[in-house]
Design a protein around this motif. Structure first.
Motif, PDB file in Angstrom:
ATOM      1  N   UNK A  20      12.618  17.919   0.241  1.00  0.00           N
ATOM      2  CA  UNK A  20      12.192  16.292   0.134  1.00  0.00           C
ATOM      3  C   UNK A  20      11.569  15.434  -1.360  1.00  0.00           C
ATOM      4  N   UNK A  21      11.779  15.095  -2.145  1.00  0.00           N
ATOM      5  CA  UNK A  21      11.089  14.224  -3.019  1.00  0.00           C
ATOM      6  C   UNK A  21       9.995  13.412  -2.694  1.00  0.00           C
ATOM      7  N   UNK A  22       9.054  13.628  -2.505  1.00  0.00           N
ATOM      8  CA  UNK A  22       8.089  12.759  -2.209  1.00  0.00           C
ATOM      9  C   UNK A  22       7.556  11.779  -3.940  1.00  0.00           C
ATOM     10  N   UNK A  23       7.393  10.735  -3.781  1.00  0.00           N
ATOM     11  CA  UNK A  23       6.610   9.560  -4.347  1.00  0.00           C
ATOM     12  C   UNK A  23       7.173   9.795  -5.975  1.00  0.00           C
ATOM     13  N   UNK A  24       8.883  10.657  -6.347  1.00  0.00           N
ATOM     14  CA  UNK A  24       8.433  10.621  -7.397  1.00  0.00           C
ATOM     15  C   UNK A  24       9.737   9.006  -8.117  1.00  0.00           C
ATOM     16  N   UNK A  25      10.229   7.944  -7.165  1.00  0.00           N
ATOM     17  CA  UNK A  25      10.159   6.864  -7.602  1.00  0.00           C
ATOM     18  C   UNK A  25       9.212   6.036  -7.838  1.00  0.00           C
ATOM     19  N   UNK A  26       8.481   6.384  -9.372  1.00  0.00           N
ATOM     20  CA  UNK A  26       7.204   5.570  -8.964  1.00  0.00           C
ATOM     21  C   UNK A  26       6.804   5.028 -10.573  1.00  0.00           C
ATOM     22  N   UNK A  27       5.906   3.539 -10.570  1.00  0.00           N
ATOM     23  CA  UNK A  27       6.463   3.336 -11.902  1.00  0.00           C
ATOM     24  C   UNK A  27       4.585   4.154 -12.655  1.00  0.00           C
ATOM     25  N   UNK A  28       3.788   4.579 -11.605  1.00  0.00           N
ATOM     26  CA  UNK A  28       2.540   5.159 -11.944  1.00  0.00           C
ATOM     27  C   UNK A  28       1.783   3.961 -13.215  1.00  0.00           C
ATOM     28  N   UNK A  99      21.110   9.579  -5.306  1.00  0.00           N
ATOM     29  CA  UNK A  99      22.485   9.785  -5.959  1.00  0.00           C
ATOM     30  C   UNK A  99      22.732   8.684  -4.754  1.00  0.00           C
ATOM     31  N   UNK A 100      24.462   8.205  -4.323  1.00  0.00           N
ATOM     32  CA  UNK A 100      24.278   7.684  -3.799  1.00  0.00           C
ATOM     33  C   UNK A 100      23.876   8.354  -2.230  1.00  0.00           C
ATOM     34  N   UNK A 101      24.217   9.881  -1.924  1.00  0.00           N
ATOM     35  CA  UNK A 101      24.611   9.984  -1.112  1.00  0.00           C
ATOM     36  C   UNK A 101      23.496  10.255  -0.571  1.00  0.00           C
ATOM     37  N   UNK A 102      22.279  10.453  -1.100  1.00  0.00           N
ATOM     38  CA  UNK A 102      20.582  10.875  -0.843  1.00  0.00           C
ATOM     39  C   UNK A 102      19.645  10.325  -0.178  1.00  0.00           C
ATOM     40  N   UNK A 103      19.311  10.602   0.775  1.00  0.00           N
ATOM     41  CA  UNK A 103      18.519   9.772   1.859  1.00  0.00           C
ATOM     42  C   UNK A 103      17.811   9.457   1.077  1.00  0.00           C
ATOM     43  N   UNK A 104      16.897   8.411   1.655  1.00  0.00           N
ATOM     44  CA  UNK A 104      15.879   7.535   1.201  1.00  0.00           C
ATOM     45  C   UNK A 104      15.022   6.749   2.008  1.00  0.00           C
ATOM     46  N   UNK A 105      13.674   6.961   2.291  1.00  0.00           N
ATOM     47  CA  UNK A 105      12.484   6.777   3.213  1.00  0.00           C
ATOM     48  C   UNK A 105      11.579   6.433   2.529  1.00  0.00           C
ATOM     49  N   UNK A 106      11.374   5.009   3.554  1.00  0.00           N
ATOM     50  CA  UNK A 106      10.490   4.275   2.715  1.00  0.00           C
ATOM     51  C   UNK A 106       8.668   4.309   3.669  1.00  0.00           C
ATOM     52  N   UNK A 107       7.549   5.129   3.101  1.00  0.00           N
ATOM     53  CA  UNK A 107       6.511   5.095   3.230  1.00  0.00           C
ATOM     54  C   UNK A 107       5.314   4.635   3.188  1.00  0.00           C
ATOM     55  N   UNK A 108       4.177   3.867   3.934  1.00  0.00           N
ATOM     56  CA  UNK A 108       3.624   3.106   4.124  1.00  0.00           C
ATOM     57  C   UNK A 108       2.106   3.388   3.473  1.00  0.00           C
ATOM     58  N   UNK A 115       4.646   6.784  10.163  1.00  0.00           N
ATOM     59  CA  UNK A 115       5.229   5.624  10.020  1.00  0.00           C
ATOM     60  C   UNK A 115       6.522   5.836   9.718  1.00  0.00           C
ATOM     61  N   UNK A 116       7.014   6.820   9.682  1.00  0.00           N
ATOM     62  CA  UNK A 116       8.448   6.799   8.835  1.00  0.00           C
ATOM     63  C   UNK A 116       9.698   7.451   9.829  1.00  0.00           C
ATOM     64  N   UNK A 117      10.541   7.312   9.621  1.00  0.00           N
ATOM     65  CA  UNK A 117      11.600   7.315  10.628  1.00  0.00           C
ATOM     66  C   UNK A 117      12.529   9.531  10.286  1.00  0.00           C
ATOM     67  N   UNK A 118      10.980  10.042   8.865  1.00  0.00           N
ATOM     68  CA  UNK A 118      11.657  11.305   8.748  1.00  0.00           C
ATOM     69  C   UNK A 118      11.647  12.497   9.810  1.00  0.00           C
ATOM     70  N   UNK A 119      10.712  12.167  10.397  1.00  0.00           N
ATOM     71  CA  UNK A 119      10.687  13.273  11.900  1.00  0.00           C
ATOM     72  C   UNK A 119      12.356  13.016  12.553  1.00  0.00           C
ATOM     73  N   UNK A 120      13.010  11.748  12.583  1.00  0.00           N
ATOM     74  CA  UNK A 120      14.008  11.713  13.552  1.00  0.00           C
ATOM     75  C   UNK A 120      15.283  12.417  13.051  1.00  0.00           C
TER      76      UNK A 120
END
Length: 206
Positions: A20-28, A99-108, A115-120
C-alpha cells in the motif's frame, strides 16, 4: 498481474501480500509541506527501489490517495495536480508515479479503509499481509494501520519508507505501532520479501 484487453482491465490474481502506497501522490501545498518534503524525498527514493523489488515478486501495488477535498477528481487529475511546477511535492510524485497495472484508490479521510473499496479489493485478491508505506507516518499511515490491524492483517511498515513532517512524531508513532499493532518496522534494505511470502504460505498450509 496479467492484463486482459476487455473493459474489465486488470485480471485479479490471488496474492497473499500487497504493497500500500499512502498519499505519495501529493503536492504538499499546505502548512508544513516543506518540512514534510525534507523527510519524504529521501523516503521516496527508497520506496521507489522497494516498489521495483516488490513488483518482481508479483506482489500487487495499491495506491491509496487523498482527494484533497476535490470530489470530482480522478486518478489522472490527482497526479497532474501534484506534478505541477511549483508544487512542493512534485519531486516525490515524479519518483512514485503509478504504473499502468497498479491499483489506485481515492480516499476521503485519513484511513485507506474508510469509505473506500480497499477492503473489497484486498478480499478479492485474498491478501492477508500488508506492507504500508507513504505519508504521513503519524496521520494517514497510522490510521490505515489501525484499521488494518482491526481486520486481522499482518502488518509491515518499513521505517525508511514512511515519513512525517516531524522526525520525533515519525519515530514515536512507529514505536507505538510496534507495541500496539504488532507492526514489523524492519527497514526496506533488510526486508526479506521471500520470507514474508513464505510466512503467509506456511500460515495457509496450517
Amino acid at each position: 498481474m496479467s492484463k486482459d484487453h476487455t473493459l474489465h482491465g486488470n485480471t485479479l490474481k490471488k496474492a497473499t501480500t500487497a504493497l500500500l502506497m499512502i498519499d505519495v501522490i501529493n503536492g504538499m501545498n499546505f502548512d508544513g509541506g516543506k518540512d514534510l518534503l525534507k523527510n519524504a524525498l529521501p523516503m521516496a527514493k527508497r520506496l521507489s527501489t522497494l516498489k521495483r523489488e516488490i513488483k518482481k515478486k508479483n506482489i500487487p501495488v495499491i495506491y491509496i490517495n487523498d482527494n484533497y477535498g476535490k470530489w470530482n477528481s480522478d486518478r489522472e487529475q490527482i497526479i497532474n495536480e501534484a506534478l505541477k511546477e511549483g508544487s512542493i511535492g512534485n519531486q516525490v510524485t515524479d519518483l512514485l508515479k503509478p504504473d499502468e497495472d497498479d491499483y489506485f484508490i481515492i480516499k476521503p479521510k485519513h484511513s485507506g479503509f474508510f469509505s473506500t473499496t480497499l477492503e473489497v479489493l484486498l478480499a478479492s485478491l485474498k491478501v492477508k499481509q500488508l506492507i504500508l508505506t507513504g505519508v504521513q507516518t503519524d496521520i494517514c499511515v497510522f490510521f490505515t494501520a489501525n484499521d488494518a490491524f482491526m481486520r486481522n492483517y499482518q502488518l509491515y511498515i518499513p521505517e525508511d519508507c514512511v515519513a512525517s513532517e516531524s522526525i520525533d512524531d515519525h519515530h514515536y508513532t512507529l514505536k507505538k505501532m510496534e507495541e500496539l499493532l504488532h507492526v514489523d518496522t524492519t527497514p526496506s534494505t533488510n526486508l526479506d520479501l521471500d520470507q514474508i511470502l513464505d510466512n503467509e504460505n506456511m500460515s495457509e498450509a496450517n
